[in-house]
Every structure is written in structure tokens, then in C-alpha cells.
Design a protein around this motif. Structure first.
Motif, PDB file in Angstrom:
ATOM      1  N   LEU A   1      12.683  -1.797   3.062  1.00 41.72           N
ATOM      2  CA  LEU A   1      12.938  -1.513   1.862  1.00 41.72           C
ATOM      3  C   LEU A   1      14.516  -1.418   1.680  1.00 41.72           C
ATOM      4  CD1 LEU A   1      13.218   1.309   0.480  1.00 41.72           C
ATOM      5  CD2 LEU A   1      10.152   1.073   0.680  1.00 41.72           C
ATOM      6  N   GLY A   2      14.337  -0.172   2.572  1.00 39.97           N
ATOM      7  CA  GLY A   2      15.884   0.007   2.925  1.00 39.97           C
ATOM      8  C   GLY A   2      17.093  -0.832   2.930  1.00 39.97           C
TER       9      GLY A   2
ATOM     10  N   GLU B   1       4.276  -4.130   3.765  1.00 35.75           N
ATOM     11  CA  GLU B   1       4.477  -3.211   2.447  1.00 35.75           C
ATOM     12  C   GLU B   1       3.427  -2.086   2.779  1.00 35.75           C
ATOM     13  OE1 GLU B   1       6.237  -3.498  -0.168  1.00 35.75           O
ATOM     14  OE2 GLU B   1       7.204  -5.285   1.014  1.00 35.75           O
ATOM     15  N   PRO B   2       3.611  -0.867   2.138  1.00 37.84           N
ATOM     16  CA  PRO B   2       2.695   0.302   2.525  1.00 37.84           C
ATOM     17  C   PRO B   2       1.041   0.175   2.112  1.00 37.84           C
ATOM     18  CG  PRO B   2       4.781   0.718   1.278  1.00 37.84           C
ATOM     19  CD  PRO B   2       4.528  -0.529   1.546  1.00 37.84           C
ATOM     20  N   ASP B   3       1.032  -0.297   1.559  1.00 39.84           N
ATOM     21  CA  ASP B   3      -0.380  -0.731   1.214  1.00 39.84           C
ATOM     22  C   ASP B   3      -1.184  -1.695   2.461  1.00 39.84           C
ATOM     23  OD1 ASP B   3       0.753  -2.897   0.537  1.00 39.84           O
ATOM     24  OD2 ASP B   3       0.065  -2.873  -1.401  1.00 39.84           O
ATOM     25  N   GLN B   4      -0.375  -1.980   3.161  1.00 37.90           N
ATOM     26  CA  GLN B   4      -0.957  -2.491   4.454  1.00 37.90           C
ATOM     27  C   GLN B   4      -0.995  -1.784   5.603  1.00 37.90           C
ATOM     28  OE1 GLN B   4       2.330  -5.575   4.346  1.00 37.90           O
ATOM     29  NE2 GLN B   4       0.864  -7.408   3.542  1.00 37.90           N
TER      30      GLN B   4
ATOM     31  N   PHE C   1      19.182   6.220   3.348  1.00 40.41           N
ATOM     32  CA  PHE C   1      20.527   6.498   2.304  1.00 40.41           C
ATOM     33  C   PHE C   1      19.519   6.397   0.741  1.00 40.41           C
ATOM     34  CE2 PHE C   1      22.033   2.853   2.510  1.00 40.41           C
ATOM     35  CZ  PHE C   1      21.795   1.965   1.281  1.00 40.41           C
ATOM     36  N   ILE C   2      18.195   5.397   1.177  1.00 43.68           N
ATOM     37  CA  ILE C   2      17.219   5.173   0.691  1.00 43.68           C
ATOM     38  C   ILE C   2      15.810   4.676   1.615  1.00 43.68           C
ATOM     39  CG2 ILE C   2      17.610   2.597   1.038  1.00 43.68           C
ATOM     40  CD1 ILE C   2      16.697   2.052  -2.745  1.00 43.68           C
ATOM     41  N   GLY C   3      14.778   4.938   0.593  1.00 45.66           N
ATOM     42  CA  GLY C   3      13.400   4.950   1.735  1.00 45.66           C
ATOM     43  C   GLY C   3      12.292   6.315   2.456  1.00 45.66           C
TER      44      GLY C   3
ATOM     45  N   PRO D   1       9.726   2.906   9.965  1.00 47.06           N
ATOM     46  CA  PRO D   1       8.889   3.835   8.859  1.00 47.06           C
ATOM     47  C   PRO D   1       9.979   3.116   7.471  1.00 47.06           C
ATOM     48  CG  PRO D   1       9.219   5.417   9.594  1.00 47.06           C
ATOM     49  CD  PRO D   1       8.985   4.436  10.428  1.00 47.06           C
ATOM     50  N   VAL D   2      11.078   3.181   8.361  1.00 41.82           N
ATOM     51  CA  VAL D   2      12.510   3.456   7.380  1.00 41.82           C
ATOM     52  C   VAL D   2      13.435   2.329   8.676  1.00 41.82           C
ATOM     53  CG1 VAL D   2      14.669   4.704   6.274  1.00 41.82           C
ATOM     54  CG2 VAL D   2      12.340   5.924   6.302  1.00 41.82           C
ATOM     55  N   LEU D   3      13.594   1.196   8.045  1.00 37.84           N
ATOM     56  CA  LEU D   3      14.283   0.243   8.540  1.00 37.84           C
ATOM     57  C   LEU D   3      15.952  -0.119   8.199  1.00 37.84           C
ATOM     58  CD1 LEU D   3      14.743  -1.931  10.891  1.00 37.84           C
ATOM     59  CD2 LEU D   3      14.052  -4.021   9.628  1.00 37.84           C
ATOM     60  N   SER D   4      16.766   1.735   8.622  1.00 39.22           N
ATOM     61  CA  SER D   4      18.077   1.594   8.009  1.00 39.22           C
ATOM     62  C   SER D   4      18.773   0.255   8.732  1.00 39.22           C
ATOM     63  CB  SER D   4      18.544   2.804   8.924  1.00 39.22           C
ATOM     64  OG  SER D   4      18.484   2.721  10.108  1.00 39.22           O
ATOM     65  N   LEU D   5      19.870   0.147   7.541  1.00 41.19           N
ATOM     66  CA  LEU D   5      20.932  -1.123   7.869  1.00 41.19           C
ATOM     67  C   LEU D   5      21.875  -0.715   8.952  1.00 41.19           C
ATOM     68  CD1 LEU D   5      22.618  -0.966   4.015  1.00 41.19           C
ATOM     69  CD2 LEU D   5      20.996  -2.658   5.508  1.00 41.19           C
ATOM     70  N   SER D   6      21.607   0.421   9.585  1.00 42.10           N
ATOM     71  CA  SER D   6      22.785   0.960  11.011  1.00 42.10           C
ATOM     72  C   SER D   6      21.045   0.815  12.133  1.00 42.10           C
ATOM     73  CB  SER D   6      22.751   2.602  11.305  1.00 42.10           C
ATOM     74  OG  SER D   6      22.926   2.228  11.931  1.00 42.10           O
TER      75      SER D   6
END
Length: 250
Positions: free
Chosen positions: A144-145, A185-188, A40-42, A106-111
């Protein structure tokens, strides 16, 4: 222009873009398997991260979880991610870690985070991650998610996270980091996975390892390049008829 013509035009442009990169894709660049979750985020940030990583000297393969494929077609995924090499199966078998140099989440979801902390290897993504970690492959994730203190949560109106829930998320993130997953982080991304590609330590094969393999009935042991085999281990392997096979991948 009607929707049919728009789709044709988009597919044509996408095909031209990939053909223009054909020479690049045939180079012996590290192969990175990207595990894409729905969250739901990220999501937008995750797609941007995939595109950023694709700008480097890597070959990306995209594996989207089944729930995401219910809302996005493979063509839409290719356009949004910039990657057209997909794992194509609704219930895929995890690609062999020997065929992959690194994993990117790229999206580490809570699930996924919850299943990973439970080491639920009945889940295909968790199985792939654990296998990669056990094989010494770099695994990187943008978390960040699962970080409600990140400014994006406030921008989305999700900043009212109770302390107990926030502490639970932070504990799970810290746990998977302890497994060996690099939080990025995205800049890494321009420095990863090259900066993490070297093994944490050299593989050393001892006589005890050979004895253990013999007791388990193993006829072959896979070694990383640069592995150290003690003289006694080499002698025992010949005595027991155990093949020492060097893996050409990192």
C-alpha cells in the motif's frame, strides 16, 4: 512514575510476554524473516501486520533497515512489532535462505521497490529477496506504500498524485509481482505463508544439470525435498563424484 520506572515496567512486561510464549517458540513452526523498511506511509499498518502474522503458527525474525534503527531502539521495535528476535548488525550479512522458510515485507517502500526493480543486489534487502525467490521460498509484501489509489493516501493528504507518477509506481509493483512476490492485503495474513509454502513446481534434476555442474567444478548439488532425480542423472553424479544433498527445509 518517572521515565526510568516506565521503561523498567515496560521491559518487565515485555519479558513476561515472551516467556509466556517460550513453549510456542520452540515448536517446529515455519521461520519467517521480516524485512522492515522505513517509509512515509504505511508504517503503522506494517507494524499491525507483523503483529497479526505473529498470531499464527510461525516464528518471526525481524530485520530492520539501518535508517529505521536511527529513530527506534531495538526495545521500541520489539514493543511495536511484538517480535524480539532481531538481526543485530548495522550492516548485516543476509541470513541464509536455507535458514528461512519465507520472507515477509510489511512495508514495501518506494526506495526498496526501486532497488528491487533494478535488481540491485549490492543492497542487503534486495540480495535477501532475490536469494529467497531463487530458492523457491515464499515472499509476501504489503504494497500500500506504493499504491496511491489506496484510501490511506487520501487520509494522509497525499491523494494529488500525477498520472505519470502513479503509473510508474503501478509498473514497479507489477514488475516485482512478476518476479514471484505475492502482494498481500492485511486480512490475508492468516492464510500466508502456508498457502504459498508449496513449491510452484517439482524440482527435476536431469543429466544435463549434472554435466553443467561438472563443467563448473561443482562437487555438490542441493535438492529440495520431493525433488525428482532421473536415473541417468543419478548415474552421472556417481561417476563425476557429485554429491546430491537433500535440503531439510522447504
Amino acid at each position: 512514575m518517572d521515565s526510568r520506572h516506565s521503561t523498567v515496567a515496560a521491559n518487565t512486561l515485555l519479558g513476561l510476554a515472551y516467556r509466556s510464549r517460550e513453549a510456542e517458540l520452540t515448536q517446529d513452526y515455519p521461520q519467517v524473516l521480516t524485512l522492515l523498511c522505513s517509509h512515509f506511509i504505511g508504517m503503522e499498518e506494517g507494524f499491525a501486520a507483523i503483529r497479526k502474522l505473529a498470531e499464527g503458527r510461525v516464528r518471526l525474525r525481524l530485520w530492520a533497515e539501518e535508517s529505521l534503527l536511527l529513530t527506534l531502539t531495538p526495545e521500541e521495535l520489539a514493543v511495536r512489532s511484538g517480535v524480539d528476535d532481531h538481526v543485530r548488525s548495522s550492516r548485516p550479512t543476509p541470513p541464509s535462505t536455507l535458514e528461512t522458510d519465507a520472507l515477509f515485507i510489511p512495508v514495501l517502500s518506494l526506495s526498496l521497490l526501486s532497488r528491487l526493480t533494478q535488481l540491485d543486489t549490492s543492497d542487503s534487502f534486495v540480495q535477501a529477496i532475490v536469494s529467497a525467490l531463487c530458492a523457491g521460498k515464499p515472499v509476501g509484501a504489503i504494497a500500500l506504500g506504493a499504491q496511491p489509489q489506496h484510501y490511506l493516501w487520501g487520509e494522509r493528504g497525499l491523494a494529488q498524485v500525477r498520472p505519470l507518477l502513479q503509473a510508474k509506481m503501478q509498473a514497479m509493483v507489477a514488475e516485482v509481482e512478476g518476479y514471484g512476490i505475492t502482494l498481500l492485503e492485511p486480512d490475508q495474513l492468516s492464510n500466508w505463508p502456508a498457502s504459498a509454502a508449496a513449491p510452484l513446481h517439482k524440482q527435476v534434476l536431469t543429466a544435463e544439470d549434472i554435466h553443467t555442474a561438472y563443467r563448473l567444478g561443482s562437487s555438490r548439488i542441493s535438492l529440495r525435498q520431493q525433488a525428482i532425480v532421473t536415473p541417468l542423472a543419478a548415474d552421472l553424479a556417481r561417476q563425476y563424484g557429485i554429491e546430491l544433498q537433500t535440503n531439510s527445509k522447504r
